[in-house]
Design an enzyme around this catalytic site. Structure first.
Site, short mmCIF file in Angstrom:
data_model
loop_
_atom_site.label_atom_id
_atom_site.label_comp_id
_atom_site.label_asym_id
_atom_site.label_seq_id
_atom_site.Cartn_x
_atom_site.Cartn_y
_atom_site.Cartn_z
N CYS A 51 0.84 -1.19 0.00
CA CYS A 51 0.00 0.00 0.00
C CYS A 51 0.87 1.24 0.00
O CYS A 51 1.19 1.72 -1.07
CB CYS A 51 -1.05 0.02 1.10
SG CYS A 51 -2.49 0.91 0.51
N ARG A 88 -6.06 5.52 0.50
CA ARG A 88 -5.88 4.48 -0.50
C ARG A 88 -6.41 3.13 -0.04
O ARG A 88 -6.58 2.22 -0.85
CB ARG A 88 -4.39 4.34 -0.84
CG ARG A 88 -3.82 5.54 -1.57
CD ARG A 88 -2.33 5.38 -1.75
NE ARG A 88 -1.77 6.46 -2.54
CZ ARG A 88 -1.59 6.42 -3.85
NH1 ARG A 88 -1.97 5.36 -4.51
NH2 ARG A 88 -1.07 7.43 -4.50
N TRP A 128 -1.83 -3.36 2.63
CA TRP A 128 -3.04 -3.96 2.08
C TRP A 128 -2.68 -5.41 1.82
O TRP A 128 -1.80 -5.71 1.02
CB TRP A 128 -3.46 -3.26 0.81
CG TRP A 128 -4.74 -3.75 0.21
CD1 TRP A 128 -6.01 -3.40 0.56
CD2 TRP A 128 -4.87 -4.67 -0.89
NE1 TRP A 128 -6.92 -4.05 -0.25
CE2 TRP A 128 -6.24 -4.83 -1.14
CE3 TRP A 128 -3.95 -5.36 -1.68
CZ2 TRP A 128 -6.73 -5.67 -2.15
CZ3 TRP A 128 -4.43 -6.20 -2.68
CH2 TRP A 128 -5.81 -6.34 -2.91
N ASN A 166 6.31 -2.72 -0.72
CA ASN A 166 5.12 -2.79 -1.56
C ASN A 166 5.40 -3.74 -2.71
O ASN A 166 6.49 -3.71 -3.29
CB ASN A 166 4.77 -1.41 -2.17
CG ASN A 166 4.10 -0.50 -1.17
OD1 ASN A 166 3.74 -0.91 -0.07
ND2 ASN A 166 3.91 0.75 -1.56
N GLY A 167 4.41 -4.55 -3.07
CA GLY A 167 4.58 -5.45 -4.19
C GLY A 167 4.39 -6.89 -3.78
O GLY A 167 3.89 -7.19 -2.69
N GLU A 182 -20.45 -0.43 -14.99
CA GLU A 182 -19.88 0.47 -13.99
C GLU A 182 -20.84 0.68 -12.83
O GLU A 182 -20.43 0.73 -11.67
CB GLU A 182 -19.52 1.81 -14.65
CG GLU A 182 -19.08 2.90 -13.69
CD GLU A 182 -17.79 2.60 -12.95
OE1 GLU A 182 -17.43 3.40 -12.06
OE2 GLU A 182 -17.13 1.58 -13.24
N LYS A 237 -19.96 -0.23 -8.91
CA LYS A 237 -20.05 0.73 -7.81
C LYS A 237 -20.88 0.18 -6.67
O LYS A 237 -20.53 0.33 -5.49
CB LYS A 237 -20.65 2.07 -8.30
CG LYS A 237 -19.70 2.90 -9.11
CD LYS A 237 -18.59 3.46 -8.24
CE LYS A 237 -17.35 3.73 -9.06
NZ LYS A 237 -16.59 2.56 -9.50
N GLU A 262 -18.94 -2.58 -4.85
CA GLU A 262 -17.74 -2.08 -4.18
C GLU A 262 -18.03 -1.51 -2.80
O GLU A 262 -17.28 -1.75 -1.85
CB GLU A 262 -17.08 -0.98 -5.02
CG GLU A 262 -16.20 -1.45 -6.15
CD GLU A 262 -15.57 -0.27 -6.88
OE1 GLU A 262 -14.35 -0.34 -7.13
OE2 GLU A 262 -16.28 0.70 -7.22
N HIS A 316 -31.02 -15.24 -22.42
CA HIS A 316 -30.00 -16.27 -22.59
C HIS A 316 -29.42 -16.73 -21.26
O HIS A 316 -28.30 -17.24 -21.22
CB HIS A 316 -28.89 -15.76 -23.51
CG HIS A 316 -29.36 -15.46 -24.90
ND1 HIS A 316 -29.71 -16.44 -25.80
CD2 HIS A 316 -29.57 -14.29 -25.54
CE1 HIS A 316 -30.10 -15.90 -26.93
NE2 HIS A 316 -30.02 -14.58 -26.81
N LYS A 319 -7.04 1.93 -3.12
CA LYS A 319 -7.26 2.94 -4.15
C LYS A 319 -6.36 2.74 -5.37
O LYS A 319 -6.81 2.79 -6.49
CB LYS A 319 -7.02 4.34 -3.56
CG LYS A 319 -7.28 5.49 -4.53
CD LYS A 319 -8.74 5.56 -4.94
CE LYS A 319 -9.03 6.71 -5.86
NZ LYS A 319 -10.41 6.68 -6.37
#
Length: 632
Positions: free
Chosen positions: A2, A27, A81, A117-118, A505, A509, A512, A528, A627
């Site tokens: 993060c 974030r 995170w 991070n990573g 979208e 939202k 989320e 279908h 984020k």
């Protein structure tokens, strides 16, 4: 992943480290911590490495460092995170290495402290090797292997140890490392994850951060580290080396003045940042389109003198690479590019594109879309496309100093401003504005845009901020819908043509931030399969502009009503769709033609927001999400 903040200084650096974490807090994260060369008040002599960590908010970490009188001239800090291991203090950064056969319970001081991070892809192999050497692992993370690896390679020079360690790491990382024997030194490295160097106002003070925002207000003098760079910070000096280990001259990584966001944004009359950012969209669109008086290729020129017209005249197709919300903006742009510019367009999920065999077409314009410009999957997809010989690249991005902008020939910088809420709103609509401009420029380049059409489109775009204000005035009606949605656990979203990505979208939202399971389909696909799910307990949101597919959409709506489904319809005023039992209609202020997607998404943002508020979720920091996604 993060956020990372680190520093060497001649003053107590702990308050600045924690302040940096607070600036990165939006974030999203699940734990945080800070480690320093501990000093006794008034003495510059290190008492050894110490750390404090928390699974609460950064405010709790601040209380801890104040209670413990935590002070140091050199330190590292992190918000995590979770990728490997659950959110827990034992998995929180910074991680310590005590040496072979030792851990925190051994009563010996830590030798190495590290934040990361990573993702280290070969961490299991490294873990086995280090365990064979006697190293004790106390976390479930991949990060812990880096600290032990650096310790195993240390021979009196931290820079050399980190340089040697990185040759054994596979994956993505940005790291900052301390060693107990070098109390005034921080060494960092980056490969696949962002890291910047901040040059302090005092010649003895330097910073490392994953984002300039973390150190904004402390310094605006930033050096952007490139892929594979190493950095060594000591009081009064810093130096950089590239991925081969060669020391770099200052002009190879110039210091840039960056005016980054430097404090908490005032909420004003709003309850959450997401609500504020939804209502900032008229201004964000106006800023993104500011100064545009003609449709000209120069709008997309690169920072290094790359002329857009040279690129555009030699391309005959477009490949869009993006993730999440940005991917849906790309899906919308596909309809525009093919119908207005007459240019074939494919849109790829960035995380999938790089791992499949594709057929590169040399005359392709590769377009990346990213709010942060640091999205790991999109950057990797861009580099993969370049490796296939697709060198004509353009990015639509909200951060002018990001890696995405630096690595693409051409660019269009949206001006959404800082977006604090994890769920993207104004970044999405400004991306759409930028993509529509790109469509018009390419249409003009290919001779498909008349002067009259250009003026009509420019007029429509200039009117967008006012049109968005009218849509935002629908908020009270959307609140009444949200009260019903808050009781549901599932929802369907329908759209057709260029409004199908808007339905996608809208569903994203809702899931989320309210945690309601939501899916979107082209309305014609109902019969279908998805129609099997429709009953009185399944709300069905329908985007219904007055376009060429309206009558087809009305038939799809009747299919829902015939099964007892409840419809919630966003309809243009002249669609002749009336409210009735099981049919709730909100009328949009006006039909907006090709630009209609930019308007229709706003009520869906408000619906998700007010549903989440009614359910009591953490709107701005939804669980499990971050984020800026800087890991694969």
């Amino acid at each position: 992943m993060c956020g990372i903040v680190a520093s060497v200084s001649n003053r107590n650096i702990v308050p600045l480290l924690v302040q940096g974490l607070q600036r990165l807090e939006y974030r999203g994260y699940d734990s945080c911590g800070v480690a320093v060369h501990r000093m006794v008040s008034g003495s510059p002599i290190s008492q050894g490495l110490e750390r404090t960590r928390s699974t609460a908010r950064v405010a709790q970490l601040l209380a801890q460092v104040q209670t413990e009188d935590f002070q140091g001239l050199t330190g590292i800090a992190h918000t995590r995170w979770a990728t490997h291991g659950a959110p827990a203090v034992a998995n929180a950064h910074p991680h310590f290495s005590y040496g072979p056969g030792l851990d925190a319970g051994s009563g010996v001081p830590a030798r190495v402290a590290l934040v990361h991070n990573g993702i280290i892809e070969n961490y299991e192999e490294l873990r086995r090797q280090l365990q064979a050497k006697g190293y004790v692992f106390t976390s479930q993370t991949d990060t812990e292997v880096i600290g032990h690896l650096v310790d195993s390679l240390y021979n009196g020079d931290l820079f050399e140890a980190v340089k040697a360690a990185r040759t054994e790491l596979r994956g993505a990382y940005a790291i900052a490392v301390l060693h107990k024997d070098e109390p005034h030194r921080v060494v960092g490295a980056r490969a696949g994850s962002p890291l910047v160097l901040g040059v302090g106002r005092d010649e003895n003070e330097f910073f490392l951060a994953s984002d300039p925002m973390a150190i904004a207000g402390v310094t605006d003098q930033i050096v952007y580290l490139e892929e594979g760079d190493l950095v060594d910070l000591q009081p009064g000096r810093y130096w950089l080396a590239d991925k081969t280990g060669h020391v770099l001259l200052p002009e190879q990584r110039p210091v840039k003045t960056v005016q980054a966001f430097s404090g908490a944004v005032e909420l004003g009359p709003y309850r959450h940042y997401m609500q504020k950012e939804i209502f900032e969209q008229p201004d964000a669109i106006a800023n993104t389109l500011d100064g545009i008086s003609a449709i000209v290729p120069e709008l997309f020129d690169g920072a290094d003198g790359n002329a857009a017209w040279r690129v555009f005249k030699d391309i005959d197709r477009v490949l869009i690479l993006a993730c999440g919300t940005s991917y849906y903006s790309g899906c919308t742009a596909k309809y525009w590019l093919e119908s207005i510019a007459g240019i074939p367009c494919s849109v790829e999920v960035a995380s999938e594109y790089r791992y499949r065999t594709s057929v590169p077409e040399p005359r392709t314009l590769v377009v990346t879309i990213s709010q942060s410009g640091e999205t790991a999957d999109t950057l990797a997809a861009l580099r993969h496309a370049q490796s296939l010989g697709l060198t004509q690249t353009l990015t639509i991005c909200n951060v002018a100093t990001s890696a995405m902008v630096r690595e693409c020939k051409l660019r269009y910088i949206t001006r959404a401003g800082v977006e604090i809420g994890v769920a993207s709103t104004k970044a999405f609509t400004t991306q759409l504005a930028g993509l529509f401009l790109l469509t018009l420029v390419l249409a003009q380049t290919k001779g498909r845009l008349t002067e009259a059409q250009e003026q009509d489109y420019l007029t429509a775009m200039r009117h967008l901020p006012m049109a968005l204000q009218a849509v935002l005035a629908l908020e009270p009606q959307i609140v009444s819908w949200a009260e019903d949605f808050a009781k549901r656990e599932n929802a369907l979203f329908l759209g057709r043509g260029r409004h199908y990505p808007i339905a996608l979208e809208g569903a994203l939202k809702l899931k989320e931030i309210s945690y309601i399971h939501a899916e979107a389909y082209p309305a014609g696909e109902l019969k279908h399969g998805p129609l099997a799910l429709v009953d009185a307990a399944m709300p069905v949101v329908t985007v219904a502009p007055n376009d060429e597919l309206l009558e087809k959409l009305k038939s799809n709506m009747q299919e829902v009503r015939a099964r007892g489904g409840v419809l919630y319809v966003l309809a243009d005023a002249d669609t002749h769709i009336e409210s009735a039992e099981g049919l709730h209609v909100i009328r949009m202020p006006e039909h907006y033609g090709a630009l209609s997607p930019i308007l229709h998404v706003v009520p869906l943002q408000l619906l998700a927001y007010h549903t989440a508020v009614a359910r009591g979720t953490d709107v701005d920091k939804p669980r499990n999400l971050a984020k800026s996604v800087t890991v694969e």
